[in-house]
Motif scaffolding. Structure first.
Motif, mmCIF file in Angstrom:
data_model
loop_
_atom_site.group_PDB
_atom_site.id
_atom_site.type_symbol
_atom_site.label_atom_id
_atom_site.label_comp_id
_atom_site.label_asym_id
_atom_site.label_seq_id
_atom_site.Cartn_x
_atom_site.Cartn_y
_atom_site.Cartn_z
ATOM 1 N N UNK A 186 0.774 -1.203 0.126
ATOM 2 C CA UNK A 186 -0.122 -0.020 -0.158
ATOM 3 C C UNK A 186 0.767 1.154 -0.034
ATOM 4 N N UNK A 187 1.908 1.151 0.575
ATOM 5 C CA UNK A 187 2.924 2.593 0.606
ATOM 6 C C UNK A 187 3.386 2.420 -0.797
ATOM 7 N N UNK A 188 3.443 1.743 -1.537
ATOM 8 C CA UNK A 188 4.034 1.845 -2.787
ATOM 9 C C UNK A 188 3.004 1.958 -4.075
ATOM 10 N N UNK A 189 1.653 1.741 -3.511
ATOM 11 C CA UNK A 189 0.428 1.785 -4.370
ATOM 12 C C UNK A 189 0.225 3.153 -5.092
ATOM 13 N N UNK A 190 0.291 4.342 -4.418
ATOM 14 C CA UNK A 190 0.193 5.540 -4.950
ATOM 15 C C UNK A 190 1.182 5.693 -6.063
ATOM 16 N N UNK A 191 2.474 5.437 -5.774
ATOM 17 C CA UNK A 191 3.593 5.821 -6.584
ATOM 18 C C UNK A 191 3.317 4.775 -7.773
ATOM 19 N N UNK A 192 2.911 3.939 -7.752
ATOM 20 C CA UNK A 192 2.640 2.857 -8.765
ATOM 21 C C UNK A 192 1.425 3.618 -9.857
ATOM 22 N N UNK A 193 0.481 3.834 -9.107
ATOM 23 C CA UNK A 193 -0.677 4.403 -10.046
ATOM 24 C C UNK A 193 -0.263 5.699 -10.627
ATOM 25 N N UNK A 194 0.615 6.740 -10.005
ATOM 26 C CA UNK A 194 0.941 7.660 -10.648
ATOM 27 C C UNK A 194 1.944 7.329 -11.577
ATOM 28 N N UNK A 195 2.711 6.335 -11.716
ATOM 29 C CA UNK A 195 3.700 5.960 -12.687
ATOM 30 C C UNK A 195 2.907 5.480 -13.882
ATOM 31 N N UNK A 196 1.631 4.694 -13.485
ATOM 32 C CA UNK A 196 1.049 4.110 -14.637
ATOM 33 C C UNK A 196 0.242 5.222 -15.362
ATOM 34 N N UNK A 197 -0.317 6.404 -14.460
ATOM 35 C CA UNK A 197 -0.731 7.583 -15.124
ATOM 36 C C UNK A 197 0.099 8.330 -16.290
ATOM 37 N N UNK A 198 1.278 8.309 -15.850
ATOM 38 C CA UNK A 198 2.296 9.013 -16.379
ATOM 39 C C UNK A 198 2.736 8.173 -17.932
ATOM 40 N N UNK A 199 2.653 6.954 -17.600
ATOM 41 C CA UNK A 199 2.966 6.150 -18.835
ATOM 42 C C UNK A 199 1.916 6.010 -19.706
ATOM 43 N N UNK A 200 0.603 6.375 -19.281
ATOM 44 C CA UNK A 200 -0.440 6.413 -20.119
ATOM 45 C C UNK A 200 -0.333 7.394 -20.884
ATOM 46 N N UNK A 201 0.331 8.280 -20.832
ATOM 47 C CA UNK A 201 0.442 9.702 -21.581
ATOM 48 C C UNK A 201 1.058 9.270 -22.885
ATOM 49 N N UNK A 202 1.980 8.049 -22.865
ATOM 50 C CA UNK A 202 2.479 7.662 -24.078
ATOM 51 C C UNK A 202 1.881 6.800 -24.751
ATOM 52 N N UNK A 203 1.684 7.065 -26.128
ATOM 53 C CA UNK A 203 0.904 6.326 -27.038
ATOM 54 C C UNK A 203 1.475 4.848 -27.141
ATOM 55 N N UNK A 204 2.612 4.751 -27.034
ATOM 56 C CA UNK A 204 3.235 3.047 -27.163
ATOM 57 C C UNK A 204 2.418 2.313 -25.856
ATOM 58 N N UNK A 205 2.618 2.878 -24.494
ATOM 59 C CA UNK A 205 1.895 2.106 -23.377
ATOM 60 C C UNK A 205 0.392 2.217 -23.348
ATOM 61 N N UNK A 206 -0.073 3.328 -24.121
ATOM 62 C CA UNK A 206 -1.497 3.065 -24.086
ATOM 63 C C UNK A 206 -2.084 1.955 -25.103
ATOM 64 N N UNK A 207 -1.290 1.742 -26.151
ATOM 65 C CA UNK A 207 -1.620 0.797 -27.255
ATOM 66 C C UNK A 207 -1.213 -0.547 -26.467
ATOM 67 N N UNK A 208 -0.347 -0.683 -25.859
ATOM 68 C CA UNK A 208 0.222 -1.889 -25.165
ATOM 69 C C UNK A 208 -0.939 -2.317 -24.150
ATOM 70 N N UNK A 209 -1.626 -1.485 -23.243
ATOM 71 C CA UNK A 209 -2.634 -1.729 -22.544
ATOM 72 C C UNK A 209 -3.948 -2.048 -23.295
ATOM 73 N N UNK A 210 -4.409 -1.306 -24.383
ATOM 74 C CA UNK A 210 -5.385 -1.772 -25.179
ATOM 75 C C UNK A 210 -5.369 -3.026 -25.533
ATOM 76 N N UNK A 211 -4.233 -3.348 -26.340
ATOM 77 C CA UNK A 211 -4.009 -4.547 -26.854
ATOM 78 C C UNK A 211 -4.083 -5.945 -25.691
ATOM 79 N N UNK A 212 -3.837 -5.688 -24.533
ATOM 80 C CA UNK A 212 -3.912 -6.614 -23.623
ATOM 81 C C UNK A 212 -5.465 -6.678 -23.233
ATOM 82 N N UNK A 213 -6.039 -5.667 -23.090
ATOM 83 C CA UNK A 213 -7.480 -5.568 -22.771
ATOM 84 C C UNK A 213 -8.308 -6.398 -23.873
ATOM 85 N N UNK A 214 -7.968 -6.154 -25.312
ATOM 86 C CA UNK A 214 -8.622 -6.825 -26.150
ATOM 87 C C UNK A 214 -8.314 -8.018 -26.541
ATOM 88 N N UNK A 215 -7.238 -8.689 -25.775
ATOM 89 C CA UNK A 215 -6.903 -10.088 -26.248
ATOM 90 C C UNK A 215 -5.832 -10.276 -27.211
#
Length: 132
Positions: free
Chosen positions: A17-46
């Motif tokens: 839980x101590x690292x959770x906030x930092x991890x979620x902030x990192x994910x949000x920062x990474x989401x700003x990049x197209x490559x990471x967003x595409x990766x997440x979308x591909x995972x979600x869509x199988x």
């Protein structure tokens, strides 16, 4: 009996839980990049590199990150419900009560540590804003 026996291990969630906030902030920062967003979308869509199991609903990464945080309160709710449905004369009622108390104590300690970490983070932010 099992939850009572291993309730002390729930304190490992403090570190998570101590690292959770930092991890979620990192994910949000990474989401700003197209490559990471595409990766997440591909995972979600199988379409990802790791195929989902058949009939498995793939969730957003944030949903997976929060799961360990939600686990201890869920055990507490489960034990409360079990205790409310257990007759007073049942031979395992004292064990259920004891397990509930152990989980409550773990949850209390988790919440206190979380508050302390949040306070420290707020103080650090304030310090850096005053300094800079």
């Amino acid at each position: 009996e099992t939850l009572q026996k291993y309730s002390k291990f729930f304190l490992l969630y403090i570190q998570y839980s101590n690292g959770y906030m930092e991890a979620t902030q990192k994910v949000e920062t990474l989401r700003m990049g197209k490559r990471f967003r595409t990766f997440l979308e591909d995972q979600k869509e199988g379409r990802g590199t790791v195929p989902a199991a058949p009939n498995m609903q793939v969730q957003d990464i944030s949903s997976y990150l929060i799961m360990p945080i939600q686990r201890v309160p869920r055990y507490e709710l489960l034990l409360r419900e079990l205790l409310s449905k257990t007759p007073d004369t049942h031979m395992q009622k004292p064990q259920i009560e004891s397990a509930l108390q152990a989980i409550k104590e773990s949850a209390k300690q988790l919440n206190e540590m979380k508050r302390q970490c949040e306070s420290a983070a707020t103080l650090a932010e304030y310090y850096h804003s005053m300094k800079g």
